[in-house]
Scaffold this motif. Structure first.
Motif, PDB file in Angstrom:
ATOM      1  N   GLU A  21      26.746  35.825  53.624  1.00  0.00           N
ATOM      2  CA  GLU A  21      27.888  36.737  52.439  1.00  0.00           C
ATOM      3  C   GLU A  21      29.195  36.872  52.848  1.00  0.00           C
ATOM      4  O   GLU A  21      30.194  36.623  51.672  1.00  0.00           O
ATOM      5  N   GLY A  22      29.726  35.998  53.866  1.00  0.00           N
ATOM      6  CA  GLY A  22      31.029  35.459  53.858  1.00  0.00           C
ATOM      7  C   GLY A  22      31.002  34.605  52.967  1.00  0.00           C
ATOM      8  O   GLY A  22      32.825  34.283  52.625  1.00  0.00           O
ATOM      9  N   VAL A  23      30.751  34.287  51.796  1.00  0.00           N
ATOM     10  CA  VAL A  23      31.418  33.315  50.929  1.00  0.00           C
ATOM     11  C   VAL A  23      30.508  34.093  49.595  1.00  0.00           C
ATOM     12  O   VAL A  23      31.252  34.052  48.667  1.00  0.00           O
ATOM     13  N   ALA A  24      29.443  34.850  49.389  1.00  0.00           N
ATOM     14  CA  ALA A  24      29.271  35.349  48.354  1.00  0.00           C
ATOM     15  C   ALA A  24      30.255  36.659  48.346  1.00  0.00           C
ATOM     16  O   ALA A  24      31.111  36.271  47.091  1.00  0.00           O
ATOM     17  N   ALA A  25      30.807  37.251  48.593  1.00  0.00           N
ATOM     18  CA  ALA A  25      31.161  38.231  48.189  1.00  0.00           C
ATOM     19  C   ALA A  25      33.108  37.356  47.984  1.00  0.00           C
ATOM     20  O   ALA A  25      33.556  37.866  46.669  1.00  0.00           O
ATOM     21  N   PRO A  26      33.912  36.332  48.751  1.00  0.00           N
ATOM     22  CA  PRO A  26      35.455  36.118  47.777  1.00  0.00           C
ATOM     23  C   PRO A  26      35.360  34.981  46.591  1.00  0.00           C
ATOM     24  O   PRO A  26      35.940  35.579  45.968  1.00  0.00           O
ATOM     25  N   GLU A  27      33.220  34.306  46.987  1.00  0.00           N
ATOM     26  CA  GLU A  27      33.621  34.011  45.119  1.00  0.00           C
ATOM     27  C   GLU A  27      33.073  34.810  44.212  1.00  0.00           C
ATOM     28  O   GLU A  27      34.196  34.403  43.249  1.00  0.00           O
ATOM     29  N   ALA A  28      32.937  35.527  44.764  1.00  0.00           N
ATOM     30  CA  ALA A  28      32.325  36.887  43.452  1.00  0.00           C
ATOM     31  C   ALA A  28      33.808  37.399  42.820  1.00  0.00           C
ATOM     32  O   ALA A  28      33.942  37.257  42.299  1.00  0.00           O
ATOM     33  N   ALA A  29      34.381  37.465  43.803  1.00  0.00           N
ATOM     34  CA  ALA A  29      35.932  38.538  43.603  1.00  0.00           C
ATOM     35  C   ALA A  29      36.905  36.810  42.986  1.00  0.00           C
ATOM     36  O   ALA A  29      37.650  37.644  41.933  1.00  0.00           O
ATOM     37  N   ASN A  30      36.709  36.048  43.379  1.00  0.00           N
ATOM     38  CA  ASN A  30      37.626  35.316  43.227  1.00  0.00           C
ATOM     39  C   ASN A  30      37.292  35.411  41.453  1.00  0.00           C
ATOM     40  O   ASN A  30      38.853  34.973  40.711  1.00  0.00           O
ATOM     41  N   ASN A  31      36.269  35.137  41.366  1.00  0.00           N
ATOM     42  CA  ASN A  31      36.180  34.578  39.405  1.00  0.00           C
ATOM     43  C   ASN A  31      36.168  36.069  38.491  1.00  0.00           C
ATOM     44  O   ASN A  31      36.499  35.921  37.038  1.00  0.00           O
ATOM     45  N   SER A  32      35.548  37.192  39.153  1.00  0.00           N
ATOM     46  CA  SER A  32      35.414  38.266  38.559  1.00  0.00           C
ATOM     47  C   SER A  32      37.412  38.477  38.216  1.00  0.00           C
ATOM     48  O   SER A  32      37.843  38.980  37.436  1.00  0.00           O
ATOM     49  N   ALA A  33      38.443  38.034  39.611  1.00  0.00           N
ATOM     50  CA  ALA A  33      39.885  38.573  39.378  1.00  0.00           C
ATOM     51  C   ALA A  33      39.911  37.525  38.341  1.00  0.00           C
ATOM     52  O   ALA A  33      41.115  37.720  37.515  1.00  0.00           O
ATOM     53  N   ALA A  34      39.687  36.458  37.864  1.00  0.00           N
ATOM     54  CA  ALA A  34      40.173  35.506  36.718  1.00  0.00           C
ATOM     55  C   ALA A  34      40.202  36.086  35.878  1.00  0.00           C
ATOM     56  O   ALA A  34      41.410  36.347  34.979  1.00  0.00           O
ATOM     57  N   TYR A  35      39.066  36.839  35.683  1.00  0.00           N
ATOM     58  CA  TYR A  35      38.799  37.552  34.093  1.00  0.00           C
ATOM     59  C   TYR A  35      39.681  39.516  34.432  1.00  0.00           C
ATOM     60  O   TYR A  35      40.194  39.814  32.653  1.00  0.00           O
ATOM     61  N   GLY A  36      39.709  39.883  34.917  1.00  0.00           N
ATOM     62  CA  GLY A  36      40.240  41.104  35.010  1.00  0.00           C
ATOM     63  C   GLY A  36      41.610  40.732  35.299  1.00  0.00           C
ATOM     64  O   GLY A  36      42.881  41.266  34.625  1.00  0.00           O
ATOM     65  N   ASN A  37      42.528  39.011  35.559  1.00  0.00           N
ATOM     66  CA  ASN A  37      43.420  38.968  35.608  1.00  0.00           C
ATOM     67  C   ASN A  37      43.961  38.624  33.901  1.00  0.00           C
ATOM     68  O   ASN A  37      45.558  38.574  33.464  1.00  0.00           O
ATOM     69  N   MET A  38      43.137  38.463  32.938  1.00  0.00           N
ATOM     70  CA  MET A  38      43.799  38.570  31.537  1.00  0.00           C
ATOM     71  C   MET A  38      43.919  39.769  31.058  1.00  0.00           C
ATOM     72  O   MET A  38      44.347  39.637  29.906  1.00  0.00           O
ATOM     73  N   ILE A  39      43.292  41.113  31.414  1.00  0.00           N
ATOM     74  CA  ILE A  39      43.211  42.271  30.591  1.00  0.00           C
ATOM     75  C   ILE A  39      44.650  42.620  30.484  1.00  0.00           C
ATOM     76  O   ILE A  39      45.161  42.917  29.296  1.00  0.00           O
ATOM     77  N   PRO A  40      46.025  41.862  31.555  1.00  0.00           N
ATOM     78  CA  PRO A  40      46.968  42.620  30.973  1.00  0.00           C
ATOM     79  C   PRO A  40      47.938  41.314  30.584  1.00  0.00           C
ATOM     80  O   PRO A  40      48.706  41.692  29.050  1.00  0.00           O
ATOM     81  N   MET A  41      47.542  40.382  30.004  1.00  0.00           N
ATOM     82  CA  MET A  41      48.147  39.568  29.974  1.00  0.00           C
ATOM     83  C   MET A  41      47.164  39.490  27.986  1.00  0.00           C
ATOM     84  O   MET A  41      48.938  39.732  27.429  1.00  0.00           O
ATOM     85  N   PHE A  42      46.585  39.561  28.053  1.00  0.00           N
ATOM     86  CA  PHE A  42      45.741  39.962  26.224  1.00  0.00           C
ATOM     87  C   PHE A  42      46.310  40.910  25.636  1.00  0.00           C
ATOM     88  O   PHE A  42      46.401  40.641  24.700  1.00  0.00           O
ATOM     89  N   ALA A  43      45.677  42.137  27.128  1.00  0.00           N
ATOM     90  CA  ALA A  43      45.799  43.156  26.214  1.00  0.00           C
ATOM     91  C   ALA A  43      47.456  44.174  26.094  1.00  0.00           C
ATOM     92  O   ALA A  43      47.786  44.814  25.459  1.00  0.00           O
ATOM     93  N   LEU A  44      48.594  43.485  26.580  1.00  0.00           N
ATOM     94  CA  LEU A  44      49.716  43.809  27.008  1.00  0.00           C
ATOM     95  C   LEU A  44      51.217  42.802  26.729  1.00  0.00           C
ATOM     96  O   LEU A  44      52.213  42.910  26.969  1.00  0.00           O
ATOM     97  N   GLY A  45      50.030  41.905  26.878  1.00  0.00           N
ATOM     98  CA  GLY A  45      51.342  40.863  26.896  1.00  0.00           C
ATOM     99  C   GLY A  45      51.972  40.295  28.383  1.00  0.00           C
ATOM    100  O   GLY A  45      52.780  39.873  27.897  1.00  0.00           O
ATOM    101  N   ILE A  46      51.544  40.969  29.615  1.00  0.00           N
ATOM    102  CA  ILE A  46      52.163  40.940  30.624  1.00  0.00           C
ATOM    103  C   ILE A  46      51.293  39.866  31.617  1.00  0.00           C
ATOM    104  O   ILE A  46      49.951  40.548  32.333  1.00  0.00           O
ATOM    105  N   PRO A  47      51.210  38.662  31.585  1.00  0.00           N
ATOM    106  CA  PRO A  47      50.459  38.105  32.862  1.00  0.00           C
ATOM    107  C   PRO A  47      50.572  38.478  34.168  1.00  0.00           C
ATOM    108  O   PRO A  47      51.975  38.628  34.443  1.00  0.00           O
ATOM    109  N   GLY A  48      49.406  38.735  34.977  1.00  0.00           N
ATOM    110  CA  GLY A  48      49.578  39.024  36.204  1.00  0.00           C
ATOM    111  C   GLY A  48      49.588  37.519  37.708  1.00  0.00           C
ATOM    112  O   GLY A  48      50.493  37.908  38.227  1.00  0.00           O
TER     113      GLY A  48
END
Lengths: 148, 508
Positions: free
Chosen positions: B300-327
């Motif tokens: 579980e200690g591998v599953a949680a951070p690895e899933a979060a890591n990759n999901s965050a990569a796309y979450g990061n793209m929201i302000p960049m694409f939608a607002l023009g503000i990279p996070g």
């Protein structure tokens, strides 16, 4: 070991002076024209911010000497040597061309990062020659960039 | 909302064109290796390849850079699990249990789980990106220049507050970036500024020079030559590298929570994937029936951070694409790529370049799926790659940097500038100055300056216009609270510390 504190003080001083220079130079560009901001408006504010935070950091580092650790002398030497190798590449490229100059650059960097034995140097040299050919294909042929 | 899925379907078809597919595959494989190779992370990888990628067609270039980004997230787990060295800060949490599993002879289980977690996290992140990006962009269209200026100031402040441990240093980094953004011709009256008598600085400093110097060269400067040397107990047999399907399925709860936490933390500018992995790991441990297993090789200690890591990569793209503000650093480099191919990220991008945006989103889905197969096939090679020595790797990477930077404007002057920014980046890394505020300041500075000056010109110099818009006023107030609160908390903590001291002495 070199204490990082002196580097931090140096960088804060450089950034602080840069901030003051921005204020001075920005005022020269003109802060305002009538009631609207001119070309120097933004630089003056940025300069003020940079000078302020640099001064705060400078004072903080002076007061707390144990904030940062130290860095190995060899690491600093390595950074200097890689930078020198790259400067050498920039200068050599004007006379020998980029592809030829890239080979000694890559060998030098390989040696700086630990290739000391003859076998390792031979391997790095082979990588350098192969890489120069790949660079020629990608940049010179596919992307058609006029290399020096 | 339904329209988004329809547009995504069209984007998937467009992303299936051979040129885009080839870009995705090449980008994903390069990213995978960059993530696995010691000393390079996703930001460094995207930055190094930026000048090369933008030489190709626009859509293919961004699809390739995106693929390098999420490919490196997949590959980063390999070094973290096998070597115990996180290729990037966001892989730090994976080391804790992943490397323990590898040392206990379960490297394959950890690697297989990291692939599954990366895929599930990525997929959930992508679904949420598809669902939210258009909605946020549509809401942001209602924002005028005043609101956008306020939002930009808020984002820059948030990145500075959350992006580093020392607010002073983060602010210095931000202002240094804003300074770099002012170099060149003034955007409104055309007056050259801070050119130091050098005509080649009239157009300002190319973004990729800063990105490659700060993230690429600096990363290599700081890498010790001993990295990548195999230890006796870091050698694995092929059988040990095969995945454990049952163990992966048992982690479904951590995969879900990690993905959701990762995405929503990822949206916040400055918080980034690293914070997401830490929070998801802590959450998984707190909610686990066996918290004592964490830190001792828990799946579980591998599953949680690895899933979060990759999901965050796309979450990061929201302000960049939608607002023009990279996070984050990587999205800032991606945004630099968009600007270099002549596209301005922000709410209008979804209106004016809808086909481009959805093709890129489609390419993310294809790349994410393809990476599962590619990673499984390449795991044995990747595990060997983790032991490549810097003396063999860095000469090639530095040569690519030199040629790539030269190729942007056929200028050796720019190669010389990269060397300077590499040294600056190294110093910043060693002295704990976060580089992301500098990069964001450089990108957003000119846009912010235009916004402020245009608004003030329109209002005849009346600053109160910024406070007349309720939305802008709220954003500015939040920004002030955000900037003041760290100092308030700090002075309160120091007061409490001083009050406790006499009591402690009494007790002593």
């Amino acid at each position: 070991m070199i204490p990082l504190r002196s580097f931090d003080l140096g960088l804060s001083a450089i950034f602080g002076l840069l901030g003051l220079y921005m204020i001075w130079q920005g005022s020269g560009y003109g802060y305002q024209e009538g009631s609207v901001p001119s070309a120097g408006f933004f630089p003056v504010w940025i300069g003020a911010g940079l000078a302020l935070f640099s001064a705060l950091n400078f004072l903080k580092v002076i007061r707390q000497s144990d904030l940062l650790g130290s860095v190995e002398r060899m690491e600093v030497v390595r950074v200097g040597l890689v930078s020198l190798a790259l400067v050498g590449f920039v200068l050599l490229s004007q006379f020998m061309g980029m592809l030829v100059s890239s080979v000694p650059l890559m060998i030098a960097i390989g040696c700086i990062f630990g290739a000391r034995a003859a076998r390792s140097i031979a391997a790095v040299s082979a990588i350098a020659v192969g890489m120069a050919f790949i660079l020629y294909l990608v940049f010179g042929v596919v992307l058609a960039i006029p290399l020096l | 909302m339904l329209e988004s899925w329809h547009l995504l379907a069209e984007g998937l078809v467009a992303a299936s064109q051979p040129s885009v597919l080839a870009a995705i595959m090449v980008g994903a494989i390069i990213g995978l290796f960059i993530g696995a190779l010691p000393g390079l992370g996703p930001t460094a990888g995207v930055a190094i390849l930026l000048p090369v990628a933008v030489s190709f067609d626009g859509t293919a270039a961004i699809a390739a850079l995106g693929a390098v980004y999420y490919g490196a997230q997949y590959g980063g787990a390999v070094t973290a699990i096998l070597l115990g060295i996180p290729g990037d800060a966001s892989a730090t949490m994976t080391v804790i249990d992943g490397h323990k599993l590898a040392r206990n002879g379960r490297a394959g289980a950890a690697l297989g789980l990291s692939i599954a977690a990366s895929f599930i996290g990525g997929l959930i992140g992508l679904i949420l990106l598809t669902a939210f990006a258009t909605t946020i962009a549509q809401a942001a269209i209602a924002f005028g220049p005043i609101e956008m200026t306020a939002l930009m100031i808020f984002s820059l402040s948030l990145v500075s507050v959350l992006g580093g441990r020392d607010l002073n240093k983060a602010m210095m980094s931000l202002f240094a970036g804003l300074f770099i953004g002012t170099i060149g011709l003034d955007p409104m009256v055309g007056l050259p500024r801070f050119d130091f008598g050098e005509v080649r600085l009239f157009d300002g400093i190319e973004f990729s020079i800063i990105a490659v110097g700060l993230f690429g060269l600096a990363e290599m400067y700081a890498t010790p030559p001993s990295i990548g040397k195999p230890e006796e107990n870091n050698r694995f047999r092929f059988r040990e590298l095969l995945p454990d399907v049952r163990g992966t399925l048992q982690c479904w709860r951590e995969l879900g929570s990690g993905s959701l936490i990762g995405f929503f933390i990822g949206i916040l500018p400055g918080a980034g994937a690293t914070a997401a992995t830490m929070i998801s790991y802590a959450f998984a441990k707190r909610t686990s029936k066996h918290p004592e297993r964490f830190g001792n090789g828990a799946m579980e200690g591998v599953a949680a951070p690895e899933a979060a890591n990759n999901s965050a990569a796309y979450g990061n793209m929201i302000p960049m694409f939608a607002l023009g503000i990279p996070g984050s650093g990587t999205t800032a480099v991606l945004m630099g790529g968009l600007l270099m191919i002549g596209l301005q990220p922000g709410p209008m991008l979804f209106q004016t370049q809808s086909e481009f945006v959805w093709t890129i989103f489609g390419s993310f889905y294809i790349g994410n799926l393809a990476l599962v197969a590619i990673t499984i096939v390449l795991t044995p090679v990747l595990s060997t790659c983790a032991f490549v020595r810097p003396s063999y790797l860095f000469p090639a990477v530095i040569a690519i940097i030199a040629f790539g930077i030269f190729g942007i404007n056929n200028s050796m002057f720019e190669v010389a500038l990269v060397i300077g920014f590499g040294v600056l980046g190294y110093l910043m890394m060693k002295l704990d100055y976060p580089p992301v505020p500098l990069v964001l300041g450089m990108i957003l500075g000119p846009i912010l300056e235009r916004g402020i000056r245009r608004t003030l010109v329109a209002s005849d110099g009346d600053v109160s216009v910024f406070f007349q818009s309720p939305i802008a006023l709220v954003i500015i107030l939040i920004t002030v609270v955000l900037l003041v609160s760290p100092w308030l908390f700090k002075s309160r903590a120091s007061k409490e510390h001083h009050m406790d001291e006499p009591q402690a002495k009494k007790i002593g």
